[in-house]
Design a protein around this motif. Structure first.
Motif, PDB file in Angstrom:
ATOM      1  N   SER A   1      34.872  14.439  38.571  1.00 35.55           N
ATOM      2  CA  SER A   1      35.178  15.646  39.495  1.00 35.55           C
ATOM      3  C   SER A   1      34.634  16.464  38.200  1.00 35.55           C
ATOM      4  O   SER A   1      34.604  17.934  38.607  1.00 35.55           O
ATOM      5  CB  SER A   1      36.800  15.771  39.199  1.00 35.55           C
ATOM      6  N   ALA A   2      34.671  16.301  36.862  1.00 38.46           N
ATOM      7  CA  ALA A   2      33.786  17.224  35.874  1.00 38.46           C
ATOM      8  C   ALA A   2      32.649  16.753  35.444  1.00 38.46           C
ATOM      9  O   ALA A   2      32.324  17.271  34.735  1.00 38.46           O
ATOM     10  CB  ALA A   2      34.846  16.557  34.298  1.00 38.46           C
ATOM     11  N   SER A   3      31.874  15.830  36.591  1.00 35.96           N
ATOM     12  CA  SER A   3      29.809  16.320  35.838  1.00 35.96           C
ATOM     13  C   SER A   3      29.202  16.948  36.277  1.00 35.96           C
ATOM     14  O   SER A   3      28.290  17.098  36.244  1.00 35.96           O
ATOM     15  CB  SER A   3      29.820  15.038  37.107  1.00 35.96           C
ATOM     16  N   SER A   4      29.503  18.275  37.024  1.00 35.01           N
ATOM     17  CA  SER A   4      29.033  19.394  37.101  1.00 35.01           C
ATOM     18  C   SER A   4      27.238  19.279  37.532  1.00 35.01           C
ATOM     19  O   SER A   4      27.029  19.115  37.284  1.00 35.01           O
ATOM     20  CB  SER A   4      28.750  20.259  35.995  1.00 35.01           C
ATOM     21  N   GLY A   5      27.525  17.904  38.832  1.00 34.47           N
ATOM     22  CA  GLY A   5      26.273  18.061  39.557  1.00 34.47           C
ATOM     23  C   GLY A   5      25.091  17.091  38.602  1.00 34.47           C
ATOM     24  O   GLY A   5      24.352  16.727  39.373  1.00 34.47           O
ATOM     25  N   ARG A   6      25.784  16.559  37.848  1.00 39.76           N
ATOM     26  CA  ARG A   6      24.878  15.956  37.077  1.00 39.76           C
ATOM     27  C   ARG A   6      24.622  14.546  37.616  1.00 39.76           C
ATOM     28  O   ARG A   6      25.785  13.966  38.855  1.00 39.76           O
ATOM     29  CB  ARG A   6      25.291  15.006  35.864  1.00 39.76           C
ATOM     30  N   LYS A   7      23.974  13.345  37.828  1.00 41.10           N
ATOM     31  CA  LYS A   7      23.352  12.269  38.569  1.00 41.10           C
ATOM     32  C   LYS A   7      24.795  11.477  37.908  1.00 41.10           C
ATOM     33  O   LYS A   7      25.125  11.161  36.688  1.00 41.10           O
ATOM     34  CB  LYS A   7      22.390  11.225  38.308  1.00 41.10           C
ATOM     35  N   THR A   8      25.321  10.315  38.290  1.00 40.25           N
ATOM     36  CA  THR A   8      26.396   9.176  38.368  1.00 40.25           C
ATOM     37  C   THR A   8      26.004   7.831  38.157  1.00 40.25           C
ATOM     38  O   THR A   8      25.249   7.103  39.490  1.00 40.25           O
ATOM     39  CB  THR A   8      27.534   8.941  38.355  1.00 40.25           C
TER      40      THR A   8
END
Length: 135
Positions: free
Chosen positions: A58-65
């Motif tokens: 929810s807080a990754s701001s579009g970064r890949k996981t």
């Protein structure tokens, strides 16, 4: 006469309900959110990983996981279902052991989905010396 192996004789630690441990380490970088797992993805730890993933995502701001399974030695059916859900939502699964590579391929349903991860993205597993596989 059949051979009988137990956990002690073959050096295995079979995961029983509510036993075993899972260590979740989160690396929150500028380009990716990486979860490193160590231990057994089973029992209550499946829910714990799911909660960590949802909270962090929810807080990754579009970064890949990325989920690094390099030190995981057991996954129960609920854990496999969570890995499949995570993969379905765009999480890259990294596996370096034959067991985890097989699970990643099972999730993918095709060996073509797994590939060797770029060398700059992830080093070889220090324990096994094998190149990681990703999905």
């Amino acid at each position: 006469k059949p051979l009988i192996f137990n956990e002690k004789s073959v050096g295995l630690n079979r995961a029983l309900p509510h036993t075993g441990m899972l260590k979740i380490t989160l690396h929150d970088g500028s380009h990716e959110l990486r979860f490193n797992l160590e231990g057994k993805l089973s029992g209550p730890w499946v829910g714990e990983l799911g909660q960590c993933w949802h909270t962090a995502a929810s807080a990754s701001s579009g970064r890949k996981t990325v989920l690094d399974l390099g030190e995981v030695d057991f996954v129960d059916p609920e854990g496999l279902a969570l890995l499949a859900e995570m993969h379905g939502r765009g999480v890259k699964l990294v596996a370096s052991t034959p067991l985890m590579q097989a699970l990643v391929n099972e999730i993918c349903h095709s060996p073509r989905c797994a590939r060797v991860e770029d060398a700059h993205a992830s080093a070889s597993s220090p324990r096994t010396g094998r190149s990681p596989r990703t999905l």
